[in-house]
Every structure is written in structure tokens, then in C-alpha cells.
Design a protein around this motif. Structure first.
Motif, PDB file in Angstrom:
ATOM      1  N   LEU A  32       0.813  -1.221   0.000  1.00  0.00           N
ATOM      2  CA  LEU A  32       0.000   0.000   0.000  1.00  0.00           C
ATOM      3  C   LEU A  32       0.847   1.272   0.000  1.00  0.00           C
ATOM      4  O   LEU A  32       0.337   2.353   0.272  1.00  0.00           O
ATOM      5  N   THR A  33       2.136   1.147  -0.314  1.00  0.00           N
ATOM      6  CA  THR A  33       3.041   2.298  -0.263  1.00  0.00           C
ATOM      7  C   THR A  33       3.639   2.576  -1.634  1.00  0.00           C
ATOM      8  O   THR A  33       4.325   1.737  -2.208  1.00  0.00           O
ATOM      9  N   ARG A  34       3.382   3.761  -2.132  1.00  0.00           N
ATOM     10  CA  ARG A  34       3.873   4.163  -3.448  1.00  0.00           C
ATOM     11  C   ARG A  34       5.335   4.621  -3.357  1.00  0.00           C
ATOM     12  O   ARG A  34       5.788   5.099  -2.319  1.00  0.00           O
ATOM     13  N   LEU A  35       6.049   4.499  -4.468  1.00  0.00           N
ATOM     14  CA  LEU A  35       7.442   4.927  -4.546  1.00  0.00           C
ATOM     15  C   LEU A  35       7.585   6.393  -4.152  1.00  0.00           C
ATOM     16  O   LEU A  35       8.485   6.750  -3.390  1.00  0.00           O
ATOM     17  N   ALA A  36       6.705   7.251  -4.652  1.00  0.00           N
ATOM     18  CA  ALA A  36       6.792   8.682  -4.336  1.00  0.00           C
ATOM     19  C   ALA A  36       6.720   8.917  -2.828  1.00  0.00           C
ATOM     20  O   ALA A  36       7.446   9.759  -2.294  1.00  0.00           O
ATOM     21  N   TYR A  37       5.868   8.168  -2.145  1.00  0.00           N
ATOM     22  CA  TYR A  37       5.755   8.303  -0.692  1.00  0.00           C
ATOM     23  C   TYR A  37       7.067   7.919  -0.020  1.00  0.00           C
ATOM     24  O   TYR A  37       7.535   8.612   0.880  1.00  0.00           O
ATOM     25  N   THR A  38       7.677   6.809  -0.444  1.00  0.00           N
ATOM     26  CA  THR A  38       8.921   6.370   0.193  1.00  0.00           C
ATOM     27  C   THR A  38      10.032   7.381  -0.029  1.00  0.00           C
ATOM     28  O   THR A  38      10.822   7.633   0.879  1.00  0.00           O
ATOM     29  N   LEU A  39      10.086   7.965  -1.218  1.00  0.00           N
ATOM     30  CA  LEU A  39      11.113   8.969  -1.503  1.00  0.00           C
ATOM     31  C   LEU A  39      10.921  10.201  -0.622  1.00  0.00           C
ATOM     32  O   LEU A  39      11.885  10.725  -0.053  1.00  0.00           O
ATOM     33  N   GLU A  40       9.689  10.661  -0.513  1.00  0.00           N
ATOM     34  CA  GLU A  40       9.394  11.845   0.299  1.00  0.00           C
ATOM     35  C   GLU A  40       9.646  11.595   1.778  1.00  0.00           C
ATOM     36  O   GLU A  40      10.083  12.484   2.508  1.00  0.00           O
ATOM     37  N   ALA A  41       9.362  10.363   2.226  1.00  0.00           N
ATOM     38  CA  ALA A  41       9.506  10.035   3.643  1.00  0.00           C
ATOM     39  C   ALA A  41      10.916   9.554   3.990  1.00  0.00           C
ATOM     40  O   ALA A  41      11.204   9.300   5.162  1.00  0.00           O
ATOM     41  N   GLY A  42      11.770   9.404   2.978  1.00  0.00           N
ATOM     42  CA  GLY A  42      13.127   8.934   3.220  1.00  0.00           C
ATOM     43  C   GLY A  42      13.192   7.473   3.641  1.00  0.00           C
ATOM     44  O   GLY A  42      14.089   7.061   4.369  1.00  0.00           O
ATOM     45  N   LEU A  43      12.237   6.683   3.173  1.00  0.00           N
ATOM     46  CA  LEU A  43      12.200   5.263   3.521  1.00  0.00           C
ATOM     47  C   LEU A  43      13.126   4.458   2.607  1.00  0.00           C
ATOM     48  O   LEU A  43      13.425   4.885   1.489  1.00  0.00           O
ATOM     49  N   PRO A  44      13.555   3.280   3.038  1.00  0.00           N
ATOM     50  CA  PRO A  44      14.421   2.440   2.201  1.00  0.00           C
ATOM     51  C   PRO A  44      13.708   2.017   0.912  1.00  0.00           C
ATOM     52  O   PRO A  44      12.475   1.912   0.888  1.00  0.00           O
ATOM     53  N   PRO A  45      14.473   1.744  -0.132  1.00  0.00           N
ATOM     54  CA  PRO A  45      13.865   1.424  -1.427  1.00  0.00           C
ATOM     55  C   PRO A  45      13.020   0.157  -1.426  1.00  0.00           C
ATOM     56  O   PRO A  45      12.118   0.023  -2.253  1.00  0.00           O
ATOM     57  N   GLU A  46      13.277  -0.757  -0.509  1.00  0.00           N
ATOM     58  CA  GLU A  46      12.502  -1.998  -0.498  1.00  0.00           C
ATOM     59  C   GLU A  46      11.152  -1.855   0.212  1.00  0.00           C
ATOM     60  O   GLU A  46      10.461  -2.844   0.430  1.00  0.00           O
ATOM     61  N   THR A  47      10.748  -0.643   0.536  1.00  0.00           N
ATOM     62  CA  THR A  47       9.490  -0.458   1.256  1.00  0.00           C
ATOM     63  C   THR A  47       8.348   0.029   0.375  1.00  0.00           C
ATOM     64  O   THR A  47       7.274   0.324   0.894  1.00  0.00           O
ATOM     65  N   HIS A  48       8.551   0.118  -0.942  1.00  0.00           N
ATOM     66  CA  HIS A  48       7.447   0.536  -1.815  1.00  0.00           C
ATOM     67  C   HIS A  48       6.938  -0.633  -2.643  1.00  0.00           C
ATOM     68  O   HIS A  48       7.551  -1.695  -2.705  1.00  0.00           O
ATOM     69  N   MET A  49       5.816  -0.438  -3.295  1.00  0.00           N
ATOM     70  CA  MET A  49       5.040  -1.499  -3.924  1.00  0.00           C
ATOM     71  C   MET A  49       5.523  -1.982  -5.282  1.00  0.00           C
ATOM     72  O   MET A  49       5.030  -2.997  -5.772  1.00  0.00           O
ATOM     73  N   ASP A  50       6.437  -1.313  -5.947  1.00  0.00           N
ATOM     74  CA  ASP A  50       6.707  -1.612  -7.346  1.00  0.00           C
ATOM     75  C   ASP A  50       7.044  -3.076  -7.630  1.00  0.00           C
ATOM     76  O   ASP A  50       6.487  -3.675  -8.553  1.00  0.00           O
ATOM     77  N   ALA A  51       7.944  -3.666  -6.857  1.00  0.00           N
ATOM     78  CA  ALA A  51       8.297  -5.075  -7.091  1.00  0.00           C
ATOM     79  C   ALA A  51       7.098  -5.985  -6.847  1.00  0.00           C
ATOM     80  O   ALA A  51       6.886  -6.963  -7.580  1.00  0.00           O
ATOM     81  N   LEU A 101      -9.603   1.006  -2.798  1.00  0.00           N
ATOM     82  CA  LEU A 101      -8.186   0.801  -2.518  1.00  0.00           C
ATOM     83  C   LEU A 101      -7.412   2.111  -2.392  1.00  0.00           C
ATOM     84  O   LEU A 101      -6.490   2.213  -1.582  1.00  0.00           O
ATOM     85  N   ALA A 102      -7.803   3.121  -3.150  1.00  0.00           N
ATOM     86  CA  ALA A 102      -7.095   4.412  -3.091  1.00  0.00           C
ATOM     87  C   ALA A 102      -7.098   5.000  -1.678  1.00  0.00           C
ATOM     88  O   ALA A 102      -6.168   5.714  -1.307  1.00  0.00           O
ATOM     89  N   ASP A 103      -8.118   4.672  -0.902  1.00  0.00           N
ATOM     90  CA  ASP A 103      -8.217   5.202   0.462  1.00  0.00           C
ATOM     91  C   ASP A 103      -7.217   4.566   1.420  1.00  0.00           C
ATOM     92  O   ASP A 103      -6.994   5.077   2.518  1.00  0.00           O
ATOM     93  N   TYR A 104      -6.625   3.455   1.026  1.00  0.00           N
ATOM     94  CA  TYR A 104      -5.684   2.738   1.887  1.00  0.00           C
ATOM     95  C   TYR A 104      -4.227   2.971   1.492  1.00  0.00           C
ATOM     96  O   TYR A 104      -3.319   2.674   2.261  1.00  0.00           O
ATOM     97  N   VAL A 105      -4.011   3.471   0.284  1.00  0.00           N
ATOM     98  CA  VAL A 105      -2.657   3.633  -0.255  1.00  0.00           C
ATOM     99  C   VAL A 105      -1.993   4.880   0.324  1.00  0.00           C
ATOM    100  O   VAL A 105      -2.640   5.915   0.510  1.00  0.00           O
ATOM    101  N   ARG A 106      -0.692   4.758   0.594  1.00  0.00           N
ATOM    102  CA  ARG A 106       0.109   5.910   1.022  1.00  0.00           C
ATOM    103  C   ARG A 106       0.689   6.543  -0.244  1.00  0.00           C
ATOM    104  O   ARG A 106       1.622   6.014  -0.852  1.00  0.00           O
ATOM    105  N   TRP A 107       0.106   7.657  -0.645  1.00  0.00           N
ATOM    106  CA  TRP A 107       0.478   8.365  -1.868  1.00  0.00           C
ATOM    107  C   TRP A 107       1.528   9.422  -1.570  1.00  0.00           C
ATOM    108  O   TRP A 107       1.539   9.987  -0.482  1.00  0.00           O
ATOM    109  N   GLY A 108       2.348   9.738  -2.577  1.00  0.00           N
ATOM    110  CA  GLY A 108       3.218  10.896  -2.488  1.00  0.00           C
ATOM    111  C   GLY A 108       2.360  12.150  -2.515  1.00  0.00           C
ATOM    112  O   GLY A 108       1.212  12.133  -2.964  1.00  0.00           O
TER     113      GLY A 108
END
Length: 156
Positions: A32-51, A101-108
């Protein structure tokens, strides 16, 4: 669908909606975590949904083809046509919309401001990520069960 679409709902509610409870809640959070959110939050790359979305796409295809074959299709062309009718971005997006589902996703922030979930394949990718997470957490049978409950397959 809410205006914010910024992960405001408890992710545990999505488990109720899909009929699957995660053993590893980190997989659900990642799905439920988008790449943009992880980048903005400074999270590690393995914490977003793409893979997970890439994996989920493959799992969905396997589950659907398996269900089509189990339903009696034997001709390669017929199997391919049936799969294409069942698995397309419009269909997956519709299932994601049915789940809110959009209501549960962490968006940038930019994604939320632009409401990116309202067009294109963004929500379909979010659903694919969710299916990928279910597969990693519970295996193919769990993923097939979720897809069946969502109405993507008649059997499976």
C-alpha cells in the motif's frame, strides 16, 4: 472514493475486504506504499510497492489461466482470449475501485494533489501489488482465493 486518498483508512480493513489476513503485516504496508511516498519520507527502497506489483501481475495471469483451463478451455487461442477478457487494466482498476483501494494507499504529496488514482493504470498497479503481497505471505492458493472473492475468476 475520498478526496485525499492518502492512506487514511486502517490497512487492517482492507484485509476484511479481500478476505485475507496477513501473517506479515509489513507486506501489506509495502503493498500500500507508493514509490513517491517512500522517496518523500526517506524510507528504504525496499518499502514501496513496485516489485510487488510486478509479481502480482504474474500471479494474476497464472491464477486466471489456471482457472480458464480448469473451466474446460484447451485451445491456446481460446485460453489467451479468455485471459485477455478477464485480465486488463480496466477490469483490475474496477476491482480496486470496488475495494476503495485508493483510500488505503500511502500516496506521495504530488500524487495525492493530482489524484493520480483517478486515471490510467495506477489503481490497477496497486491491486497487483496487493495480490503480490498476498502471494508472498500465503502462497498461490491464498492469492487465488482473494482473486476469486473479488470476482476476477469464477473458480480457482
Amino acid at each position: 472514493m475520498s478526496d485525499a486518498g492518502a492512506g487514511r483508512k486502517n490497512p487492517g480493513l482492507i484485509e476484511e475486504r479481500i478476505g485475507y489476513t496477513f501473517n506479515d503485516r509489513a507486506l501489506l504496508t509495502r503493498a500500500l506504499t507508493r514509490l513517491a511516498y517512500t522517496l518523500e519520507a526517506g524510507l528504504p527502497p525496499e518499502t514501496h510497492m513496485d516489485a510487488l506489483a510486478t509479481l502480482g501481475d504474474a500471479v494474476i495471469n497464472v491464477v486466471v489461466v489456471e482457472a480458464v483451463v480448469a473451466g474446460g478451455a484447451h485451445d491456446k487461442g481460446a485460453i489467451t482470449n479468455r485471459k485477455m477478457n478477464l485480465v486488463n487494466m480496466t477490469r483490475l482498476r474496477g476491482l480496486a475501485e470496488d475495494l476503495d483501494l485508493a483510500d488505503y494507499v500511502r500516496w506521495g504529496k504530488g500524487e495525492a494533489a493530482q489524484r493520480v488514482w483517478t486515471s490510467g493504470r495506477v489503481l490497477a498497479e496497486c491491486l497487483e501489488a496487493l495480490v503480490g503481497a498476498v502471494y508472498l505471505d500465503g502462497g498461490m492458493a491464498a492469492a487465488a482465493g482473494v482473486l476469486r472473492r473479488l470476482g476476477l475468476t469464477e473458480k480457482g
